[in-house]
Design a protein around this motif. Structure first.
Motif, mmCIF file in Angstrom:
data_model
loop_
_atom_site.group_PDB
_atom_site.id
_atom_site.type_symbol
_atom_site.label_atom_id
_atom_site.label_comp_id
_atom_site.label_asym_id
_atom_site.label_seq_id
_atom_site.Cartn_x
_atom_site.Cartn_y
_atom_site.Cartn_z
ATOM 1 N N ASP A 41 -1.231 0.512 -2.286
ATOM 2 C CA ASP A 41 -1.188 0.662 -0.831
ATOM 3 C C ASP A 41 -2.485 0.066 -0.302
ATOM 4 O O ASP A 41 -3.565 0.619 -0.511
ATOM 5 N N VAL A 42 -2.378 -1.098 0.351
ATOM 6 C CA VAL A 42 -3.546 -1.794 0.885
ATOM 7 C C VAL A 42 -3.504 -1.725 2.406
ATOM 8 O O VAL A 42 -2.671 -2.378 3.040
ATOM 9 N N SER A 43 -4.332 -0.853 2.949
ATOM 10 C CA SER A 43 -4.389 -0.651 4.407
ATOM 11 C C SER A 43 -3.013 -0.316 4.981
ATOM 12 O O SER A 43 -2.617 -0.809 6.045
ATOM 13 N N GLY A 44 -2.268 0.506 4.259
ATOM 14 C CA GLY A 44 -0.968 0.964 4.742
ATOM 15 C C GLY A 44 0.196 0.088 4.338
ATOM 16 O O GLY A 44 1.362 0.449 4.573
ATOM 17 N N PRO A 66 -7.548 -9.635 -2.687
ATOM 18 C CA PRO A 66 -8.466 -10.697 -3.116
ATOM 19 C C PRO A 66 -9.919 -10.353 -2.792
ATOM 20 O O PRO A 66 -10.239 -9.923 -1.686
ATOM 21 N N HIS A 67 -10.779 -10.508 -3.783
ATOM 22 C CA HIS A 67 -12.200 -10.224 -3.613
ATOM 23 C C HIS A 67 -12.968 -10.933 -4.719
ATOM 24 O O HIS A 67 -12.381 -11.388 -5.699
ATOM 25 N N ILE A 98 -5.273 -5.948 -9.499
ATOM 26 C CA ILE A 98 -6.006 -5.459 -8.323
ATOM 27 C C ILE A 98 -6.566 -6.636 -7.531
ATOM 28 O O ILE A 98 -6.482 -6.669 -6.291
ATOM 29 N N LYS A 99 -7.115 -7.631 -8.242
ATOM 30 C CA LYS A 99 -7.700 -8.786 -7.567
ATOM 31 C C LYS A 99 -6.632 -9.624 -6.871
ATOM 32 O O LYS A 99 -6.865 -10.218 -5.817
ATOM 33 N N ASN A 100 -5.427 -9.643 -7.452
ATOM 34 C CA ASN A 100 -4.304 -10.371 -6.853
ATOM 35 C C ASN A 100 -3.860 -9.694 -5.561
ATOM 36 O O ASN A 100 -3.653 -10.348 -4.534
ATOM 37 N N LEU A 101 -3.770 -8.378 -5.577
ATOM 38 C CA LEU A 101 -3.251 -7.632 -4.431
ATOM 39 C C LEU A 101 -4.301 -7.457 -3.334
ATOM 40 O O LEU A 101 -3.943 -7.303 -2.160
ATOM 41 N N ILE A 121 -7.660 1.081 -0.281
ATOM 42 C CA ILE A 121 -6.762 0.776 -1.403
ATOM 43 C C ILE A 121 -6.410 2.069 -2.134
ATOM 44 O O ILE A 121 -7.300 2.867 -2.456
ATOM 45 N N VAL A 122 -5.098 2.266 -2.390
ATOM 46 C CA VAL A 122 -4.637 3.449 -3.128
ATOM 47 C C VAL A 122 -3.633 2.999 -4.187
ATOM 48 O O VAL A 122 -2.717 2.210 -3.897
#
Length: 523
Positions: free
Chosen positions: A417-420, A445-446, A440-443, A395-396
């Motif tokens: 940027d989540v895994s590209g 999920p964790h 962040i949790k929306n983009l 995550i960036v």
């Protein structure tokens, strides 16, 4: 177990121990301590000095009613009022002991009692006999015994036994004696007092010269069979012989002291903590048996030996005194072997040598700066090394806009940027930081627990750079993320993302102990 091999433990924490300035205990606290001592296996509990105050009388009375195995005892001077008060407090118990005493040293008889040796001798006859008429368990003490003339002591001990005393206590009231001298005192009594076989000899040693435990053990080796002591060694001035030390010395060196006590040693740590909490007297870190560092090792040489065979540097197990486990304390003296073992216990079971070496180097630098190195410090160092070893973060943060102020909900708009893959989200929250973390949790999920969110200003002024620390937890694993920026909200987002990236790397790295626990739980 033969009677000659049995050493009785007489605890005076609630009498002599309470005489330490500031160590007063409430009735409820004394009852709580008494229950633990009863469970611990203390043979005789000196619950107080009933004539001293109504509170002491009430405490001795209450304790005499709750004990199931231990024998309650009260202290009394050579005074019929004292002895009567003792009896009134103890009579509720099926068995009880009256402990009466008088000074026998020339110094005490002259300046404290203002009595002649003949008067003291007659007092012994009168008051020990009086106590014996109230109970068949009478203990007599010759106060300041180690500064008493030996011929006179033999004479008074013989009389006390003849008058009904079943236990004869030799107090080193001012912590004056040394082991060789105390041995001689006990030997002399055993050899010169004709009726000494009708009583048990007891020790009561103070610690003014730091010799209370050594003197007590010398007395036992010479033939005494009762030790008077206190938990944590508390007591007047420098304190008394520490119960936990004499008991564990007998147990550990049973080859030299082939005796037994009835103490359940696994409860020693519990008893120590209780007395410390009640009195407010902290236990020194390097205190034998129950101190915080008693089973802690920081030296790299010691840690390496412990990891190979714990007997190299421990003469007893921590479990034997109720401590969960040995502690390998991480500090500037720790070596690579102990550091790697610590990493495995923290869940890093399969790190590469490069990551371990990088983290160990950082650890050494940090250990020179910090007095205390916590597990969280080590986790942060290793996680940083993992990030360096695996430069591609999942995550960036690409962009962040925050809307705050009065009248409108706090709102954050974010691109990650989540895994590209570039993802966007907008969330509102109870404040701007809450809105950021929701994005962040929306983009990505964790489900983690936020354990720590902390902001520090690096410099002074309104343009100061802010450092934000975030700690998160997932299934028993924790990671710490840090970020700095002149914009506190940007630093907050990056710190959370940093902790989350470390957690992603950490998933799947499970310590052997945790794997075993999972098997036991059926996971």
């Amino acid at each position: 177990m033969a009677d000659k091999d049995r050493v009785f433990i007489f605890d005076t924490t609630m009498r002599d121990g309470e005489q330490s300035p500031g160590a007063s205990m409430s009735l409820e606290e004394k009852i709580q301590i008494a229950r633990v001592f009863d469970e611990l296996g203390v043979d005789i509990i000196e619950a107080g000095f009933p004539i001293a105050s109504p509170g002491d009388f009430e405490a001795v009375t209450a304790i005499s009613k709750v004990l199931k195995k231990s024998i309650p005892c009260g202290l009394a001077r050579h005074s019929k009022k004292d002895i009567d008060r003792c009896f009134e407090a103890l009579k509720h118990a099926s068995r009880f002991r009256i402990h009466t005493f008088i000074s026998t040293s020339p110094l005490h008889m002259k300046h404290k009692l203002n009595k002649t040796p003949e008067q003291v001798y007659e007092s012994i006859k009168e008051h020990v006999s009086y106590a014996r008429n109230l109970t068949d368990d009478v203990e007599w003490s010759c106060e300041d015994g180690t500064r008493t003339d030996m011929d006179y002591m033999c004479k008074t001990v013989e009389l006390a036994i003849k008058s009904g005393a079943k236990t004869i206590n030799i107090p080193d009231t001012v912590g004056y004696t040394v082991p060789s001298e105390f041995t001689k005192i006990i030997n002399t009594l055993l050899n010169k007092v004709p009726n000494i076989d009708q009583a048990i000899l007891s020790t009561h040693c103070h610690n003014d010269l730091g010799l209370a435990v050594a003197n007590s053990l010398a007395g036992i080796q010479a033939g005494a069979r009762q030790i008077e002591c206190t938990i944590n060694g508390i007591g007047e001035r420098a304190g008394n012989a520490a119960l936990e030390e004499v008991v564990m010395a007998i147990r550990t060196r049973n080859d030299l002291m082939p005796f037994e006590t009835g103490i359940n040693t696994t409860l020693l740590s519990k008893a120590s903590k209780l007395v410390s909490n009640v009195t407010g007297f902290p236990v020194q870190y390097n205190k034998a048996i129950v101190g915080k560092n008693a089973f802690a090792h920081e030296s790299g040489i010691h840690q390496d030996g412990m990891l190979k065979n714990r007997n190299t540097y421990e003469i007893m197990t921590p479990e034997s005194v109720g401590v969960k486990q040995t502690s390998l304390v991480m500090g500037k003296h720790s070596g690579r072997h102990a550091f790697k073992d610590k990493l495995i216990s923290l869940g890093y079971a399969d790190l590469t040598d490069d990551v371990i070496e990088n983290a160990f180097g950082k650890f050494k630098v940090l250990a020179d700066k910090k007095k205390h190195i916590y597990d969280e410090d080590i986790i942060a160092l290793v996680d940083d090394s993992l990030v360096l070893d695996n430069k591609a973060n999942t995550i960036v943060l690409k962009s962040l806009k925050v809307f705050a102020g009065t009248g409108e909900p706090q709102k954050a708009e974010m691109k990650l940027d989540v895994s590209g893959e570039i993802k966007s989200a907008s969330e509102t929250g109870d404040g701007p930081v809450d809105a950021i973390f929701k994005c962040i949790k929306n983009l990505y999920p964790h489900d983690v627990n936020l354990q720590l969110y902390q902001v520090h200003a690096v410099t002074e002024g309104t343009d100061a750079q802010a450092t934000v620390s975030v700690r998160i937890e997932e299934n028993g694993k924790t990671t710490v993320g840090q970020a700095a920026d002149t914009d506190t909200l940007v630093a907050s987002a990056n710190a959370y993302i940093s902790a989350l990236n470390k957690m992603i790397l950490k998933r799947g790295k499970t310590a052997p102990m945790e794997q075993e626990n999972q098997k036991v739980r059926g996971i």
